[in-house]
Design a protein around this motif. Structure first.
Motif, PDB file in Angstrom:
ATOM      1  N   ALA A 214      50.448   1.261   2.918  1.00 37.93           N
ATOM      2  CA  ALA A 214      50.609   2.678   2.564  1.00 37.93           C
ATOM      3  C   ALA A 214      52.044   3.153   2.771  1.00 37.93           C
ATOM      4  CB  ALA A 214      49.633   3.541   3.370  1.00 37.93           C
ATOM      5  N   PRO A 232      50.625   8.163  -0.244  1.00 49.55           N
ATOM      6  CA  PRO A 232      49.229   8.617  -0.161  1.00 49.55           C
ATOM      7  C   PRO A 232      48.230   7.593  -0.682  1.00 49.55           C
ATOM      8  CG  PRO A 232      50.262   9.573  -2.088  1.00 49.55           C
ATOM      9  CD  PRO A 232      51.348   8.796  -1.377  1.00 49.55           C
ATOM     10  N   VAL A 233      48.657   6.333  -0.776  1.00 52.86           N
ATOM     11  CA  VAL A 233      47.797   5.250  -1.270  1.00 52.86           C
ATOM     12  C   VAL A 233      48.006   4.038  -0.375  1.00 52.86           C
ATOM     13  CG1 VAL A 233      47.794   6.056  -3.672  1.00 52.86           C
ATOM     14  CG2 VAL A 233      49.560   4.469  -2.887  1.00 52.86           C
ATOM     15  N   PRO A 234      46.974   3.219  -0.157  1.00 49.47           N
ATOM     16  CA  PRO A 234      47.138   2.057   0.717  1.00 49.47           C
ATOM     17  C   PRO A 234      47.825   0.873   0.067  1.00 49.47           C
ATOM     18  CG  PRO A 234      44.872   2.189  -0.043  1.00 49.47           C
ATOM     19  CD  PRO A 234      45.558   3.432  -0.535  1.00 49.47           C
ATOM     20  N   THR A 253      50.900   1.261  -8.130  1.00 42.32           N
ATOM     21  CA  THR A 253      49.888   1.165  -7.080  1.00 42.32           C
ATOM     22  C   THR A 253      48.609   0.554  -7.648  1.00 42.32           C
ATOM     23  OG1 THR A 253      48.781   3.322  -7.395  1.00 42.32           O
ATOM     24  CG2 THR A 253      50.847   3.329  -6.159  1.00 42.32           C
ATOM     25  N   GLN A 262      37.293   4.364   0.346  1.00 39.89           N
ATOM     26  CA  GLN A 262      38.755   4.299   0.322  1.00 39.89           C
ATOM     27  C   GLN A 262      39.331   5.058  -0.862  1.00 39.89           C
ATOM     28  OE1 GLN A 262      38.835  -0.078   0.582  1.00 39.89           O
ATOM     29  NE2 GLN A 262      40.264   0.135   2.293  1.00 39.89           N
ATOM     30  N   GLU A 265      39.303   8.701  -0.193  1.00 37.82           N
ATOM     31  CA  GLU A 265      40.361   9.076   0.741  1.00 37.82           C
ATOM     32  C   GLU A 265      41.749   8.970   0.116  1.00 37.82           C
ATOM     33  OE1 GLU A 265      39.742   6.425   3.968  1.00 37.82           O
ATOM     34  OE2 GLU A 265      38.027   7.543   4.792  1.00 37.82           O
ATOM     35  N   ALA A 266      41.892   8.119  -0.894  1.00 38.47           N
ATOM     36  CA  ALA A 266      43.188   7.915  -1.547  1.00 38.47           C
ATOM     37  C   ALA A 266      42.995   7.952  -3.056  1.00 38.47           C
ATOM     38  CB  ALA A 266      43.802   6.592  -1.108  1.00 38.47           C
ATOM     39  N   SER A 269      45.194   6.165  -5.843  1.00 39.18           N
ATOM     40  CA  SER A 269      45.273   4.708  -5.987  1.00 39.18           C
ATOM     41  C   SER A 269      45.132   4.338  -7.460  1.00 39.18           C
ATOM     42  CB  SER A 269      44.169   4.037  -5.178  1.00 39.18           C
ATOM     43  OG  SER A 269      44.351   4.255  -3.796  1.00 39.18           O
TER      44      SER A 269
END
Length: 291
Positions: A214, A232-234, A253, A262, A265-266, A269
């Motif tokens: 991230a 803001p992304v893993p 991404t 996930q 939350e992101a 992505s």
């Protein structure tokens, strides 16, 4: 302070290989897993084309269109009308391998790495395609070969060994496209994610994306950390400079193998993000003979 901004959100499975074309103010990128090519135009229009195979990397072609590292081969991509034309192949690659990341060196050679598509076997190699369409294998033994780049003099090549969490440099003979001695540039701690794609800015600092970290990191030329930028992304995958004066850093991404939780939350992505940088980048080298 850097503030990541949304460029576009095509919900890519595995966006990779951002590439800025200054002639048309267009950002190209691919979705490896969904075999798509995208073009984000300056007017905000997003174009897309279906590719015949998984494509890991694209570069600008000096004679027009793109050159791509695709599955086990190199292809020329004609954009108008759209057409793929095979120009070279890597005949001795294992069936479970595919091309991953790649870039052109300053002399117009296309360098790309193959990888085990299941990320388990160290069957990947580093390949180059020269302007005469000669294919060469340079090094082997990588699970996921990734992120290429060169210093400003073209005397050192950067290369990312993602699964081992390392970025290396090779001494580089630009006249003959030969790799010399390999040295360790950076070793990334496992809790910071895996190093993925990279690019080099005008001060010879190296920007690297951290898969499952991230963040992106800017390294001094000696390999020490200059700064990190949280995202803001893993799963950022790669980076490229573009925009006005090459002061925009574009970041691809991925949504690949993220759980529904996930993704909630992101939600960005699979999007393309950008940050504005005080130190610009440089135009990407193009494939073909240099003037």
């Amino acid at each position: 302070m850097y503030h990541p901004e949304l460029v576009c959100h095509p919900e890519c499975n595995l966006a990779e290989s951002p590439l800025w074309d200054p002639d048309t103010n267009t950002l190209y990128f691919v979705d490896i897993k969904d075999a798509m090519l995208y073009a984000q135009r300056a007017n905000g229009t997003l174009e897309q084309w279906s590719l015949s195979r998984q494509t890991g990397a694209i570069v600008l072609n000096r004679s027009g269109g793109l050159i791509a590292a695709q599955q086990h081969r190199f292809v020329r991509i004609h954009l108008s009308p759209f057409r793929e034309e095979e120009i070279a192949s890597t005949c001795n690659e294992p069936g479970h391998n595919r091309f991953n990341d790649g870039k052109c060196d300053p002399q117009g050679r296309f360098w790309a790495a193959t990888m085990d598509d299941n990320c388990k076997i160290s069957s990947g190699s580093i390949w180059s395609l020269d302007p005469q369409l000669k294919v060469r294998k340079h090094a082997s033994g990588y699970i996921v070969g990734n992120g290429f780049g060169w210093n400003l003099k073209g005397t050192r090549m950067y290369f990312t060994d993602s699964e081992e969490g390392k970025i290396y440099t090779w001494s580089f003979d630009s006249a003959y496209g030969e790799l010399g001695e390999r040295t360790l540039f950076v070793s990334v701690a496992s809790d910071l994610g895996l190093p993925d794609g990279l690019c080099v800015d005008a001060e010879e600092h190296v920007w690297s994306a951290h898969w499952d970290g991230a963040r992106i990191t800017r390294y001094h030329p000696d390999g020490t950390v200059e700064r990190t930028v949280s995202l803001p992304v893993p799963r950022p995958t790669s980076l490229a400079f573009g925009g006005n004066n090459f002061s925009t850093l574009f970041i691809t991404t991925a949504r690949h193998q993220l759980s529904e939780e996930q993704l909630r939350e992101a939600p960005l992505s699979g999007a393309i993000l950008s940050i504005n940088c005080e130190v610009p980048g440089l135009p990407s080298a193009r494939f073909g003979h240099q003037d």
